[in-house]
Design an enzyme around this catalytic site. Structure first.
Site, PDB file in Angstrom:
ATOM      1  CG  LEU A 237      -1.965  -1.108   1.322  1.00 20.05           C
ATOM      2  CD1 LEU A 237      -2.731  -1.002   2.642  1.00 20.05           C
ATOM      3  CD2 LEU A 237      -2.940  -1.056   0.145  1.00 20.05           C
ATOM      4  N   GLY A 238       2.160   1.102  -0.104  1.00 22.12           N
ATOM      5  CA  GLY A 238       3.058   2.250  -0.106  1.00 22.12           C
ATOM      6  C   GLY A 238       3.371   2.791   1.275  1.00 22.12           C
ATOM      7  CD  GLU A 263      21.006  -2.491  14.241  1.00 23.25           C
ATOM      8  OE1 GLU A 263      21.299  -3.538  14.822  1.00 23.25           O
ATOM      9  OE2 GLU A 263      20.284  -1.607  14.754  1.00 23.25           O
TER      10      GLU A 263
END
EC number: 2.3.1.48
Length: 405
Positions: A237-238, A263
């Site tokens: 869904l972005g 990281e």
């Protein structure tokens, strides 16, 4: 006496029998369309990702959509306990999963779990709202997502976050819980704001990201994105892009932030990061086409760090990606210099190893064993081509997204 080997047909793939649901109302309990399965189970059930001792096993892990109260349910036809006459015991599934959960934060009684839904409409997001994102669904309706930043350590938030981070053991490889007692952690939480059956606004938890704020001399900080998870029902869904951009904007506005790092990013996250950074750098003066084709330079590092808080290593990757974006790969005069420049970077470690060996040999040191560990020139050329192909393929996938904007 019965032997475990006799019951190999009762060794079950955990990925097939464990399922999850995010429950918004009681009608969701039996809605199979909401079911999703774990991506992995080795951090719960061991490397084999198997459960022993059951026929027709079904393990249900359900969370209330907002506050994330947890229910563990196990259903089965028969257990090896009964089949073997008590000589062999089945794995204790609930106990095994419960070891990864905070003490006392789950239900095994479905009715007690359902009672928590009666209070779910009172759930409110933790932290301060810093961004909102609207997504149009296939049916034309709009879905609203809100992103909150939270750095306070109230007991209610810590209990909520303890439940939220239980997802990572099922969906993020090599995951571990963070130490919430450490004040350097900053939390970014994503929620969907939706209307319930009564037409009232409620919130469903969609994902989160943790950022560790490292100290940088003299009075600065270097935030490092650590964990990121968008829950499966909210993927594609972005949202991940929106969360990363929100985090960037949050820190880019702070003068005491040196740069933003990540990281041990997964390959998927690195591609996401490359896309976000390349889209932003594309608007900077030093990354204009007329300049980028001339090669990498210090002005790119300076401008990207000042404007976007990018670190030099990431700036270099973005430069390579955008230079490929502007390169006509069908024109060998454009394409060959690009390939050579990227390969030179990829070959830097190997070149340094050879340089160090030559230096040792000038001092009459024995380098025979060290040289034996290095690939031959021919082998290294083949390796280098493979490494380059992987890099370009990754860049091309990001370029396709940039061109689709």
């Amino acid at each position: 006496m019965a032997q475990i080997e006799e019951y190999q047909d009762l060794v079950i793939d955990a990925l097939e029998v464990v399922d999850f649901k995010l429950i918004r109302d009681k009608g969701d309990i039996n809605n199979d369309a909401l079911t999703f399965h774990p991506a992995m189970a080795h951090q719960i059930f061991g490397e084999s990702e198997t459960i022993f001792g059951y026929q027709d096993l079904h393990v249900r892990v359900m969370y209330t959509a907002g506050p994330l109260h947890i229910y563990l349910g196990v259903e089965y036809g028969k257990r090896v306990n009964e089949i073997s006459g008590g000589e062999i015991k089945a794995d204790d599934v609930v106990s095994t999963i419960a070891q990864s959960l905070p003490d006392g934060c789950y239900f095994i009684n479905l009715d007690e779990f359902l009672k928590t839904l009666d209070k779910a409409d009172k759930f409110q997001p933790f932290g301060e709202k810093i961004s909102e994102y609207t997504r149009t669904s296939d049916d034309g309706s709009e879905r609203v997502f809100e992103i909150y930043q939270c750095d306070y350590k109230s007991s209610s938030f810590l209990k909520f976050f303890a439940r939220l981070q239980t997802f990572i053991l099922w969906f993020v490889d090599a995951a571990s819980y963070i130490d919430t007692d450490d004040p350097q952690w900053c939390y970014f939480l994503c929620y969907e704001k939706y209307k319930n059956n009564d037409g009232q606004w409620q919130y469903a938890t969609a994902g989160y990201t943790t950022v560790y704020e490292y100290y940088a001399y003299p009075q600065n900080k270097r935030p490092r994105i650590s964990q990121m998870l968008i829950l499966p029902p909210f993927q594609k869904l972005g949202l991940a892009t929106q969360v990363v951009e929100t985090i960037y904007k949050f820190y880019q506005s702070q003068k005491n932030v040196v740069d933003i790092t990540v990281e041990d990013p997964s390959e998927d996250f690195q591609r996401l990061r490359n896309f976000v950074d390349a889209r932003s750098c594309k608007e900077l003066k030093s990354f204009a086409r007329v300049d980028i084709v001339k090669g990498f330079n210090k002005e790119m590092v300076r401008e990207a760090r000042e404007a976007l808080k990018l670190n030099p290593r990431q700036v270099r990757k973005v430069y390579e990606l955008l230079r490929l974006f502007y390169t006509n790969v069908k024109d060998e005069k454009e394409y060959r210099p690009y390939r050579l420049e990227v390969k030179k970077r990829l070959n830097a470690v190997y070149y340094k190893q050879l340089k160090d060996l030559k230096k040792m040999e000038r001092f009459k040191m024995d380098t025979e064993m060290l040289r034996a560990r290095l690939p031959t020139v021919k082998q290294r050329m083949e390796q280098l081509q493979e490494e380059y192909s992987v890099v370009e393929q990754d860049y091309q996938s990001t370029i396709a997204k940039l061109k689709a904007l």
